[in-house]
Design an enzyme around this catalytic site. Structure first.
Site, PDB file in Angstrom:
ATOM      1  N   ASP A   1       0.761  -1.143  -0.046  1.00 16.26           N
ATOM      2  CA  ASP A   1      -0.037  -0.026   0.012  1.00 16.26           C
ATOM      3  C   ASP A   1       0.889   1.239  -0.011  1.00 16.26           C
ATOM      4  O   ASP A   1       1.942   1.167   0.530  1.00 16.26           O
ATOM      5  CB  ASP A   1      -0.915  -0.150   1.326  1.00 16.26           C
ATOM      6  CG  ASP A   1      -2.117   0.808   1.067  1.00 16.26           C
ATOM      7  OD1 ASP A   1      -3.329   0.220   0.986  1.00 16.26           O
ATOM      8  OD2 ASP A   1      -2.031   2.070   0.784  1.00 16.26           O
TER       9      ASP A   1
ATOM     10  N   GLU B   1     -14.773  -9.703  -6.767  1.00 11.01           N
ATOM     11  CA  GLU B   1     -15.019 -10.564  -5.481  1.00 11.01           C
ATOM     12  C   GLU B   1     -16.542 -10.223  -5.123  1.00 11.01           C
ATOM     13  O   GLU B   1     -17.297  -9.498  -5.540  1.00 11.01           O
ATOM     14  CB  GLU B   1     -14.111  -9.475  -4.401  1.00 11.01           C
ATOM     15  CG  GLU B   1     -14.362  -7.953  -4.609  1.00 11.01           C
ATOM     16  CD  GLU B   1     -15.469  -7.528  -3.721  1.00 11.01           C
ATOM     17  OE1 GLU B   1     -16.000  -8.482  -2.820  1.00 11.01           O
ATOM     18  OE2 GLU B   1     -15.832  -6.698  -4.005  1.00 11.01           O
TER      19      GLU B   1
ATOM     20  N   LEU C   1     -17.644 -10.393  -1.581  1.00 14.32           N
ATOM     21  CA  LEU C   1     -17.693 -10.332  -0.231  1.00 14.32           C
ATOM     22  C   LEU C   1     -18.525  -9.426   0.168  1.00 14.32           C
ATOM     23  O   LEU C   1     -18.460  -8.073  -0.384  1.00 14.32           O
ATOM     24  CB  LEU C   1     -16.147  -9.886   0.164  1.00 14.32           C
ATOM     25  CG  LEU C   1     -15.162 -10.570  -0.128  1.00 14.32           C
ATOM     26  CD1 LEU C   1     -13.565  -9.975   0.366  1.00 14.32           C
ATOM     27  CD2 LEU C   1     -15.129 -11.949  -0.014  1.00 14.32           C
TER      28      LEU C   1
ATOM     29  N   ASN D   1     -24.419  -7.215  -8.524  1.00 10.70           N
ATOM     30  CA  ASN D   1     -24.796  -6.266  -7.518  1.00 10.70           C
ATOM     31  C   ASN D   1     -26.062  -5.615  -7.913  1.00 10.70           C
ATOM     32  O   ASN D   1     -27.008  -5.293  -7.179  1.00 10.70           O
ATOM     33  CB  ASN D   1     -23.688  -5.185  -7.424  1.00 10.70           C
ATOM     34  CG  ASN D   1     -22.503  -5.833  -6.421  1.00 10.70           C
ATOM     35  OD1 ASN D   1     -22.722  -6.724  -5.695  1.00 10.70           O
ATOM     36  ND2 ASN D   1     -21.525  -4.896  -6.084  1.00 10.70           N
TER      37      ASN D   1
ATOM     38  N   LEU E   1     -34.827  -9.679  -0.276  1.00 10.59           N
ATOM     39  CA  LEU E   1     -36.059  -9.059  -0.477  1.00 10.59           C
ATOM     40  C   LEU E   1     -36.727  -8.105   0.637  1.00 10.59           C
ATOM     41  O   LEU E   1     -37.867  -8.032   0.706  1.00 10.59           O
ATOM     42  CB  LEU E   1     -36.976 -10.166  -0.664  1.00 10.59           C
ATOM     43  CG  LEU E   1     -36.871 -11.112  -1.992  1.00 10.59           C
ATOM     44  CD1 LEU E   1     -38.047 -12.274  -2.154  1.00 10.59           C
ATOM     45  CD2 LEU E   1     -37.112 -10.396  -3.277  1.00 10.59           C
TER      46      LEU E   1
ATOM     47  N   ALA F   1     -37.522  -5.166   2.443  1.00  9.99           N
ATOM     48  CA  ALA F   1     -37.982  -3.673   2.262  1.00  9.99           C
ATOM     49  C   ALA F   1     -37.348  -2.972   3.486  1.00  9.99           C
ATOM     50  O   ALA F   1     -37.231  -3.490   4.600  1.00  9.99           O
ATOM     51  CB  ALA F   1     -39.232  -3.412   2.144  1.00  9.99           C
TER      52      ALA F   1
ATOM     53  N   GLY G   1     -27.532   0.894   0.936  1.00 11.11           N
ATOM     54  CA  GLY G   1     -26.384   2.070   0.702  1.00 11.11           C
ATOM     55  C   GLY G   1     -25.106   1.296   0.708  1.00 11.11           C
ATOM     56  O   GLY G   1     -24.886  -0.097   0.038  1.00 11.11           O
TER      57      GLY G   1
ATOM     58  N   CYS H   1     -20.833  -0.180  -2.554  1.00 12.73           N
ATOM     59  CA  CYS H   1     -21.000  -0.960  -3.632  1.00 12.73           C
ATOM     60  C   CYS H   1     -22.371  -0.856  -4.502  1.00 12.73           C
ATOM     61  O   CYS H   1     -22.245  -0.358  -5.814  1.00 12.73           O
ATOM     62  CB  CYS H   1     -20.829  -2.378  -3.304  1.00 12.73           C
ATOM     63  SG  CYS H   1     -19.498  -2.613  -2.390  1.00 12.73           S
TER      64      CYS H   1
HETATM   65  C1  UGA Z   1     -22.456  -5.988  -1.793  1.00 15.77           C
HETATM   66  C2  UGA Z   1     -22.740  -7.595  -2.366  1.00 15.77           C
HETATM   67  O1  UGA Z   1     -23.585  -8.134  -1.499  1.00 15.77           O
HETATM   68  C3  UGA Z   1     -21.366  -8.383  -2.134  1.00 15.77           C
HETATM   69  O2  UGA Z   1     -21.710  -9.806  -2.858  1.00 15.77           O
HETATM   70  C4  UGA Z   1     -20.408  -7.591  -2.990  1.00 15.77           C
HETATM   71  O3  UGA Z   1     -19.239  -8.335  -3.183  1.00 15.77           O
HETATM   72  C5  UGA Z   1     -20.064  -6.232  -2.483  1.00 15.77           C
HETATM   73  O4  UGA Z   1     -21.341  -5.507  -2.618  1.00 15.77           O
HETATM   74  C6  UGA Z   1     -19.012  -5.551  -3.248  1.00 15.77           C
HETATM   75  O5  UGA Z   1     -19.337  -5.325  -4.424  1.00 15.77           O
HETATM   76  O6  UGA Z   1     -17.972  -5.415  -2.760  1.00 15.77           O
HETATM   77  P1  UGA Z   1     -22.265  -5.199   1.014  1.00 15.77           P
HETATM   78  O7  UGA Z   1     -22.219  -3.739   0.193  1.00 15.77           O
HETATM   79  O8  UGA Z   1     -21.176  -5.396   1.953  1.00 15.77           O
HETATM   80  O9  UGA Z   1     -22.185  -6.436  -0.372  1.00 15.77           O
HETATM   81  O10 UGA Z   1     -23.583  -5.220   1.509  1.00 15.77           O
HETATM   82  P2  UGA Z   1     -24.907  -6.036   1.366  1.00 15.77           P
HETATM   83  O11 UGA Z   1     -25.312  -7.057   2.512  1.00 15.77           O
HETATM   84  O12 UGA Z   1     -25.304  -6.724  -0.102  1.00 15.77           O
HETATM   85  O13 UGA Z   1     -26.019  -4.986   1.417  1.00 15.77           O
HETATM   86  C7  UGA Z   1     -26.080  -3.936   0.596  1.00 15.77           C
HETATM   87  C8  UGA Z   1     -27.411  -2.693   1.155  1.00 15.77           C
HETATM   88  O14 UGA Z   1     -28.417  -3.321   0.826  1.00 15.77           O
HETATM   89  C9  UGA Z   1     -27.498  -2.537   2.662  1.00 15.77           C
HETATM   90  O15 UGA Z   1     -27.645  -1.105   3.071  1.00 15.77           O
HETATM   91  C10 UGA Z   1     -28.509  -3.331   2.994  1.00 15.77           C
HETATM   92  O16 UGA Z   1     -29.141  -2.925   4.134  1.00 15.77           O
HETATM   93  C11 UGA Z   1     -29.370  -3.322   1.755  1.00 15.77           C
HETATM   94  N1  UGA Z   1     -30.376  -4.580   1.873  1.00 15.77           N
HETATM   95  C12 UGA Z   1     -29.855  -5.700   1.600  1.00 15.77           C
HETATM   96  C13 UGA Z   1     -31.614  -4.094   1.802  1.00 15.77           C
HETATM   97  O17 UGA Z   1     -32.350  -3.145   2.045  1.00 15.77           O
HETATM   98  N2  UGA Z   1     -32.469  -5.307   1.902  1.00 15.77           N
HETATM   99  C14 UGA Z   1     -32.303  -6.661   1.766  1.00 15.77           C
HETATM  100  O18 UGA Z   1     -32.862  -7.518   1.752  1.00 15.77           O
HETATM  101  C15 UGA Z   1     -30.854  -6.620   1.719  1.00 15.77           C
END
Ligand code: UGA
Length: 431
Positions: free
Chosen positions: A30, A150, A152, A210, A252, A254, A259, A262
């Site tokens: 880094d 990725e 993750l 995504n 799914l 709501a 946020g 990603c």
């Molecule tokens: C997301 C993807 O899930 C990962 O697979 C991907 O690798 C990552 O982006 C990335 O591109 O690096 P992440 O941003 O850590 O992961 O979080 P998520 O768990 O996907 O949630 C994203 C947002 O969706 C959160 O604000 C969460 O509250 C919201 N969400 C999630 C909902 O509003 N409803 C749901 O049913 C699920």
């Protein structure tokens, strides 16, 4: 195998630590000297369950080390993972300047054959550009460029890395494919597919995944308004829809919108990619639009119960963009709090781990060290992140502390009937 990880952000750090834990020799590079000297001591700049323990273990066994020395980092490895940031550029596109500067840099240290792996989220065609940059700087270089997106999730990143649904490798080189197959053997031993494809499809799989998940969320958020209008329950609808095995139950829920670093950025970047090619991006634009609108759905509910928000004391539980992370990037909670401030509400906020990060962005509100402290004399409690500790609080204590017994639940964590029986005015999303 000998691996270099470039960029010790979220993806780089988790990947580096997990590769080391699989027995590889990992060096993390880094440009940030402070970060590298902290990491050498096992101090990590992010909150991710299990990461610290795994880092300590692999520092002790000397399978992972940290450096700012480019020559050392690049020349000592066979595989270089590019894990630098691709923030949103001014026009909504992904800003690839960090990726391209790593390409330029690595071209000077290709002492032996190396596989350069793009792990950063990059638009289709980036691997080709990386290859061109390296060849322009070092025409005789012996290397291949591979795409390996990725998947993750923050808060569950170690588990996602060690037990992935799939590993996607985009490559046109048999030699590179063989090396990556060997590297990923431990994580796909459990029967999870290692999918080889062409480079462009691999790059698109990341954005498409995504964007698909974000689409599901916006779709349910849109339906939540219909549920409120007709007296249906979005949680029941999500359950019933998700039980169809072609649809599945996940993503799914709501709420107040998605946020993080990603979904918002990737939906917009994919939309831009389509538009640059004069193709329609109607669905993606709508997904983003519905998400922005959803962040504005909390205040009308508050106004309905409190009329004016001027000088009203609003307790906010949850600031991070989701539980189990201290990340507040594009957190819907920040937007809701700004809206509250614009209507002169007095906000007292609490998050189990994200207070410090939120303090850097949010000014003019009070932060509490304890979830109950935020409730003193509050006119309403607003829940914006579904942390486990908010799920089963002491409601009698809450009632004693609050001036008015109003709960606006932006994440649908409570049973409506139960909370109303306890004597609260309760409004949630789509119910
Ligand atoms: C997301 C993807 O899930 C990962 O697979 C991907 O690798 C990552 O982006 C990335 O591109 O690096 P992440 O941003 O850590 O992961 O979080 P998520 O768990 O996907 O949630 C994203 C947002 O969706 C959160 O604000 C969460 O509250 C919201 N969400 C999630 C909902 O509003 N409803 C749901 O049913 C699920």
């Amino acid at each position: 195998m000998k691996i270099t990880i470039v960029g010790t952000g979220y993806v780089g750090l988790v990947s580096g630590v997990c590769f080391a834990d699989m027995g590889n020799d990992v060096v993390c590079l880094d440009v940030d000297e402070n970060k590298i000297s902290s990491l050498k001591k096992g101090i990590i700049p992010i909150y991710e369950p299990g990461l610290k323990e795994l880092l300590d273990k692999n520092i002790n066994t000397q399978r992972i080390r940290f450096t700012t020395d480019k020559k050392d980092a690049y020349e000592s490895s066979e595989i270089v993972f590019v894990c630098v940031g691709t923030p949103q550029g001014s026009n909504g596109d992904a800003d690839l300047s960090y990726v391209f500067s790593v390409a330029e840099e690595v071209s000077h240290f290709l002492n032996t054959y190396k596989v350069i792996v793009n792990k950063s989220t990059v638009p289709v065609g980036t691997a080709e550009k990386v290859k061109r940059i390296i060849l322009e700087n070092n025409p005789s270089a012996n290397f291949d460029v591979v795409s390996n997106p990725e998947f993750l999730k923050e808060g569950a990143a170690i588990k996602d890395f060690q037990n992935p649904d799939r590993v996607v490798i985009g490559s046109d080189s048999e030699k590179a494919k063989k090396m990556l197959k060997q590297l990923y053997e431990p994580v796909v031993r459990t029967g999870k597919p290692l999918m080889f494809t062409d480079i462009k499809s691999s790059e698109l799989i990341k954005y498409a995944s995504n964007a698909m998940l974000a689409t599901r969320i916006s779709f349910m958020n849109e339906l939540s308004h219909l549920c409120e209008a007709i007296g249906a329950d979005i949680k029941e609808v999500a359950k019933g829809v998700g039980l169809d095995s072609r649809i599945g139950t996940r993503f799914l829920q709501a709420g107040i919108g998605y946020g993080g670093s990603c979904f918002p950025k990737d939906v917009r970047a994919l939309s831009h990619t389509l538009e640059k090619l004069n193709l329609n991006s109607d669905i993606l634009r709508a997904v983003d639009y519905v998400n922005e609108r959803q962040k504005k759905s909390i205040l009308p509910k508050l106004r309905k119960t409190l009329n004016s928000l001027d000088k009203k004391k609003i307790a906010v539980w949850g600031l991070s963009f989701k539980p189990r992370t201290d990340d507040v990037r594009e957190a819907p909670a920040l937007s809701v709090i700004e809206q509250l401030k614009n209507e002169y509400a007095e906000v007292s906020a609490f998050d189990p781990v994200a207070n410090d990060n939120a303090k850097k962005i949010l000014k003019g509100i009070k932060f509490s060290d304890n979830m109950y402290d935020s409730l003193k004399e509050a006119d309403a409690l607003v829940i914006l992140t579904e942390w486990d500790e908010f799920r089963n609080p002491d409601f009698e204590k809450i009632k004693k502390l609050m001036k008015q017994h109003i709960i606006i639940d932006g994440r649908n964590i409570y049973d409506k009937k139960h909370i109303e029986e306890l004597g609260f005015i309760y409004k949630s999303v789509g119910r």
